[in-house]
Design a protein around this motif. Structure first.
Motif, PDB file in Angstrom:
ATOM      1  N   ALA A   1       0.760  -1.466  -0.603  1.00 44.89           N
ATOM      2  CA  ALA A   1      -0.248  -0.065   0.461  1.00 44.89           C
ATOM      3  C   ALA A   1       1.001   1.634  -0.148  1.00 44.89           C
ATOM      4  N   ILE A   2       0.933   2.157  -0.985  1.00 48.37           N
ATOM      5  CA  ILE A   2       1.058   3.109  -1.144  1.00 48.37           C
ATOM      6  C   ILE A   2       0.545   4.634  -0.393  1.00 48.37           C
ATOM      7  N   PRO A   3       1.041   5.605   0.366  1.00 47.64           N
ATOM      8  CA  PRO A   3       0.513   6.566   0.575  1.00 47.64           C
ATOM      9  C   PRO A   3       0.101   7.912  -0.785  1.00 47.64           C
ATOM     10  N   THR A   4      -0.963   8.167  -1.071  1.00 47.41           N
ATOM     11  CA  THR A   4      -1.190   8.767  -2.020  1.00 47.41           C
ATOM     12  C   THR A   4      -1.846   9.764  -1.387  1.00 47.41           C
ATOM     13  N   GLN A   5      -2.770  10.971  -1.963  1.00 48.51           N
ATOM     14  CA  GLN A   5      -3.642  12.207  -1.777  1.00 48.51           C
ATOM     15  C   GLN A   5      -4.398  12.177  -1.385  1.00 48.51           C
ATOM     16  N   LYS A   6      -5.407  10.974  -2.091  1.00 41.33           N
ATOM     17  CA  LYS A   6      -6.953  10.540  -1.199  1.00 41.33           C
ATOM     18  C   LYS A   6      -6.782   9.396  -0.084  1.00 41.33           C
ATOM     19  N   GLY A   7      -5.252   8.654   0.348  1.00 42.26           N
ATOM     20  CA  GLY A   7      -5.677   7.109   0.944  1.00 42.26           C
ATOM     21  C   GLY A   7      -4.140   6.306   0.711  1.00 42.26           C
ATOM     22  N   TYR A   8      -5.002   5.114  -0.084  1.00 44.16           N
ATOM     23  CA  TYR A   8      -3.702   4.541   0.201  1.00 44.16           C
ATOM     24  C   TYR A   8      -4.087   3.970  -1.269  1.00 44.16           C
ATOM     25  N   CYS A   9      -3.114   3.336  -2.122  1.00 48.04           N
ATOM     26  CA  CYS A   9      -3.320   2.259  -3.421  1.00 48.04           C
ATOM     27  C   CYS A   9      -2.266   1.294  -3.690  1.00 48.04           C
ATOM     28  N   GLN A  10      -2.876   0.660  -4.097  1.00 52.70           N
ATOM     29  CA  GLN A  10      -1.843  -0.652  -4.238  1.00 52.70           C
ATOM     30  C   GLN A  10      -1.111  -1.034  -5.075  1.00 52.70           C
ATOM     31  N   LEU A  11       0.672  -1.054  -5.352  1.00 51.05           N
ATOM     32  CA  LEU A  11       1.104  -1.041  -6.092  1.00 51.05           C
ATOM     33  C   LEU A  11       1.531  -1.918  -6.606  1.00 51.05           C
ATOM     34  N   LEU A  12       1.653  -2.033  -7.771  1.00 53.20           N
ATOM     35  CA  LEU A  12       2.370  -3.793  -8.382  1.00 53.20           C
ATOM     36  C   LEU A  12       2.842  -3.974  -9.130  1.00 53.20           C
ATOM     37  N   ASP A  13       3.771  -4.783  -9.640  1.00 54.01           N
ATOM     38  CA  ASP A  13       4.346  -5.653  -9.159  1.00 54.01           C
ATOM     39  C   ASP A  13       5.527  -4.705  -8.206  1.00 54.01           C
ATOM     40  N   LEU A  14       6.084  -5.219  -7.437  1.00 49.87           N
ATOM     41  CA  LEU A  14       7.124  -4.792  -6.758  1.00 49.87           C
ATOM     42  C   LEU A  14       8.389  -5.104  -7.049  1.00 49.87           C
ATOM     43  N   GLY A  15       8.973  -6.027  -8.094  1.00 48.37           N
ATOM     44  CA  GLY A  15       9.510  -6.458  -8.044  1.00 48.37           C
ATOM     45  C   GLY A  15       9.884  -8.248  -8.476  1.00 48.37           C
ATOM     46  N   ALA A  16       9.393  -8.843  -7.511  1.00 53.02           N
ATOM     47  CA  ALA A  16       9.156  -9.999  -8.145  1.00 53.02           C
ATOM     48  C   ALA A  16       9.136 -10.473  -9.466  1.00 53.02           C
ATOM     49  N   ASN A  17       8.223 -10.064 -10.839  1.00 46.36           N
ATOM     50  CA  ASN A  17       9.145 -10.541 -11.848  1.00 46.36           C
ATOM     51  C   ASN A  17       9.459  -9.327 -12.669  1.00 46.36           C
ATOM     52  N   VAL A  18      10.865  -9.044 -13.247  1.00 42.43           N
ATOM     53  CA  VAL A  18      11.479  -8.182 -13.534  1.00 42.43           C
ATOM     54  C   VAL A  18      11.114  -8.185 -14.825  1.00 42.43           C
ATOM     55  N   ASP A  19      10.574  -9.310 -16.509  1.00 38.77           N
ATOM     56  CA  ASP A  19      10.169  -8.664 -17.555  1.00 38.77           C
ATOM     57  C   ASP A  19       8.739  -9.313 -17.262  1.00 38.77           C
ATOM     58  N   CYS A  20       8.175  -8.871 -17.530  1.00 34.25           N
ATOM     59  CA  CYS A  20       6.328  -9.076 -18.132  1.00 34.25           C
ATOM     60  C   CYS A  20       5.418  -9.012 -18.688  1.00 34.25           C
ATOM     61  N   THR A  21       5.027 -10.148 -19.673  1.00 36.14           N
ATOM     62  CA  THR A  21       3.578  -9.893 -20.860  1.00 36.14           C
ATOM     63  C   THR A  21       2.902  -9.699 -20.195  1.00 36.14           C
ATOM     64  N   ALA A  22       2.296  -9.242 -21.032  1.00 37.43           N
ATOM     65  CA  ALA A  22       0.411  -8.421 -20.860  1.00 37.43           C
ATOM     66  C   ALA A  22      -0.409  -9.332 -20.000  1.00 37.43           C
ATOM     67  N   GLU A  23      -0.405 -10.374 -20.511  1.00 36.26           N
ATOM     68  CA  GLU A  23      -0.792 -11.492 -19.762  1.00 36.26           C
ATOM     69  C   GLU A  23      -0.659 -11.620 -18.366  1.00 36.26           C
ATOM     70  N   HIS A  24       0.851 -10.979 -17.675  1.00 30.26           N
ATOM     71  CA  HIS A  24       1.021 -11.565 -16.527  1.00 30.26           C
ATOM     72  C   HIS A  24       0.250  -9.867 -15.559  1.00 30.26           C
ATOM     73  N   LEU A  25       0.402  -8.752 -16.553  1.00 30.91           N
ATOM     74  CA  LEU A  25      -0.082  -7.137 -16.587  1.00 30.91           C
ATOM     75  C   LEU A  25      -1.541  -7.653 -15.991  1.00 30.91           C
ATOM     76  N   PHE A  26      -2.274  -8.957 -16.603  1.00 34.78           N
ATOM     77  CA  PHE A  26      -3.949  -8.600 -16.586  1.00 34.78           C
ATOM     78  C   PHE A  26      -3.759  -9.342 -14.840  1.00 34.78           C
ATOM     79  N   GLN A  27      -3.124 -10.323 -15.058  1.00 35.21           N
ATOM     80  CA  GLN A  27      -2.980 -11.093 -13.901  1.00 35.21           C
ATOM     81  C   GLN A  27      -3.024 -10.238 -12.454  1.00 35.21           C
ATOM     82  N   PHE A  28      -2.590  -9.638 -12.383  1.00 37.62           N
ATOM     83  CA  PHE A  28      -2.008  -9.136 -11.305  1.00 37.62           C
ATOM     84  C   PHE A  28      -2.858  -7.832 -11.074  1.00 37.62           C
TER      85      PHE A  28
END
Lengths: 326, 326
Positions: free
Chosen positions: A123-150
């Motif tokens: 969870a990253i703090p924002t002006q309005k609360g928090y946002c969930q940011l992912l991925d944070l480093g587990a997957n360096v090269d990602c396909t579109a399908e991976h981003l969809f799953q995230f």
């Protein structure tokens, strides 16, 4: 056994969490003699809720994931994950080597059906609360399908944390359709067609901090750079503010008055240090506490694991993946 | 004709730059009637050093690069770049559409021998001074060879700005050899073998702000996300500090006292708004001022162009590329 401050601060965090949450049971995994010694300095602790499981080996911060997987069959990290796999515990929290924890988690727990790779979310703090940011480093090269799953995993995680119809966005270098690399553009197409997902389009780096989305999706290279540069910038700003306040007598006085305000701000701005990062997409709950988090940080990581247990996050995720994935 | 505040603030910045630098000559390119009207409100200006060149068209912030290239043959941006190509001016400064400026710059000026793609660089404040960060968004997908070229260009730019033997680093998600994506790992191999370049290895997002390198190299996707998220975070911190100071009477008083200190900090932390970003690798000097920079920002962009003229940056770059590139 992990973390920059070692088991001492982890034991302290566990003792504090046990008093804060009467229903909590904790199992410490590692060298029994060392752990028992650390526990002994807290005589008031309810030992019925704090057990120790022995593990002969420890994974160091320098160990490669391959060493963790093949070279240390009795590491504290592996034994903890095996307790989770075998249903003896409901979540695993670690402050150790991130790469090793991810590799062992995948190996011991396996991913959920439809998930190629687990992702790391915080969870990253924002002006309005928090946002969930992912991925944070587990997957360096990602396909579109991976981003969809995230995106699917991030949305379910945000819901579990109390957000209704979380706004899901792809991190990009512009908000127009033509912007970005191939993976991001293709992921946008996949997300536009996904039923039951509140996909709102692209968000830029500044839009993230303006709170334009509840879930922001990117590959692990970009997410890790964003997270660490944000931590670095926040630290630099704190240092500069301190230096400014020390310049002369007036500013020293102002600084002394402002100190408690600044402390609160700093605590609020180091979410990755203060809250844990979750691994999503596994058949089990794994929370990674920042290595340099200290007592408070490890306590927050335990608290995040507790929420994920209460919300039954892996099971919710499994159900949603069955609905959404082809 | 560009920028969020339009030609009015650009003319103001030009007038201020002319008084600050007696040797400076400026040519404004755009709608003559509008520009003359804006200049007329500054009667003290030395018109021998401020000329106007007519251009009938203007590139809007929404225009695609293709439109800029093919649809508007008489745009102010294109005419300014043609003046530069024809040797009538020594540098071009614009606050307009970045993508259009990059496409037109490549088309009109061409790249230096050995450079596939120009890069966008800006000075980012660190704990120890500044680092040159590139690319900032001109090149979304980069090969190892592109990253190598960025490293060479960034190093020469840092030298021109007064840094001796600039420490050049690749932005990565860890400092060990095995970390990162294929492009970054391969670029590291290329850089390790480069004579005359002070390559120091990988730097992480927090290391950048700790000032571990003078030049930090990444692809344009990562650089743009880093730059914009940093701007977003700095803005959020400033907003939160203001809100903290407004909470009660004591904090209001502290806040009023701290205000001038905070203002200085904010100015220091928005480098991309306050200093220009240079396009490197072109046969000519092009500086992009941030669209929302205002008068001060455009003045800084002109100042950066002046330094690059004095240092003869494209020529230095050409010489170094001949030495270094295969």
């Amino acid at each position: 056994m992990g973390g920059d401050f070692g088991p001492r601060s982890i034991v302290q965090a566990c003792i504090a969490s046990l008093s804060a949450t009467p229903s909590l049971h904790l199992t410490l995994v590692g060298q029994p003699s060392l752990l028992e010694e650390l526990i002994a300095s807290h005589p008031a602790v309810d030992r019925a809720r704090l057990t120790v499981t022995a593990a002969r080996e420890t994974i160091s911060m320098d160990d490669k994931p391959a060493t963790a997987l093949r070279g240390k069959p009795d590491s504290s990290m592996r034994v903890a994950l095996e307790l989770l796999r075998d249903g003896k515990v409901q979540a695993c929290v670690s402050a150790g080597n991130t790469g090793a924890l991810m590799a062992l988690s995948r190996h011991v727990l396996k991913t959920l059906p439809g998930i190629d790779r687990p992702a790391m979310v915080a969870a990253i703090p924002t002006q309005k609360g928090y946002c969930q940011l992912l991925d944070l480093g587990a997957n360096v090269d990602c396909t579109a399908e991976h981003l969809f799953q995230f995106a699917v995993m991030g949305s379910v995680a945000a819901e579990a944390l109390g957000v209704t119809r979380p706004r899901v966005a792809l991190l990009n270098i512009g908000t127009e359709d033509i912007k970005g690399n191939q993976q991001v553009k293709l992921a946008a197409t996949l997300l536009q067609g996904a039923r039951g997902l509140n996909y709102i389009g692209f968000v830029e780096g500044d839009g993230l901090y303006r709170g334009e989305a509840d879930v922001v999706v990117c590959d692990g290279f970009v997410g890790n750079i964003l997270l660490k540069s944000s931590e670095g910038l926040a630290t630099m700003i704190a240092t500069r503010i301190e230096a400014l306040f020390k310049q002369n007598l007036v500013s020293r006085v102002v600084g002394a008055l402002a100190l408690p305000l600044m402390r609160r701000l700093q605590a609020d701005l180091a979410p990755a240090r203060h809250n844990g990062a979750s691994f999503l997409g596994l058949q089990g709950i794994v929370v990674k506490s920042h290595g340099s988090a200290g007592v408070q940080g490890f306590q927050s990581a335990i608290a995040r694991a507790l929420i994920e247990i209460q919300e039954n996050l892996p099971q919710r995720l499994r159900g949603r993946l069955e609905d959404l994935l082809p």
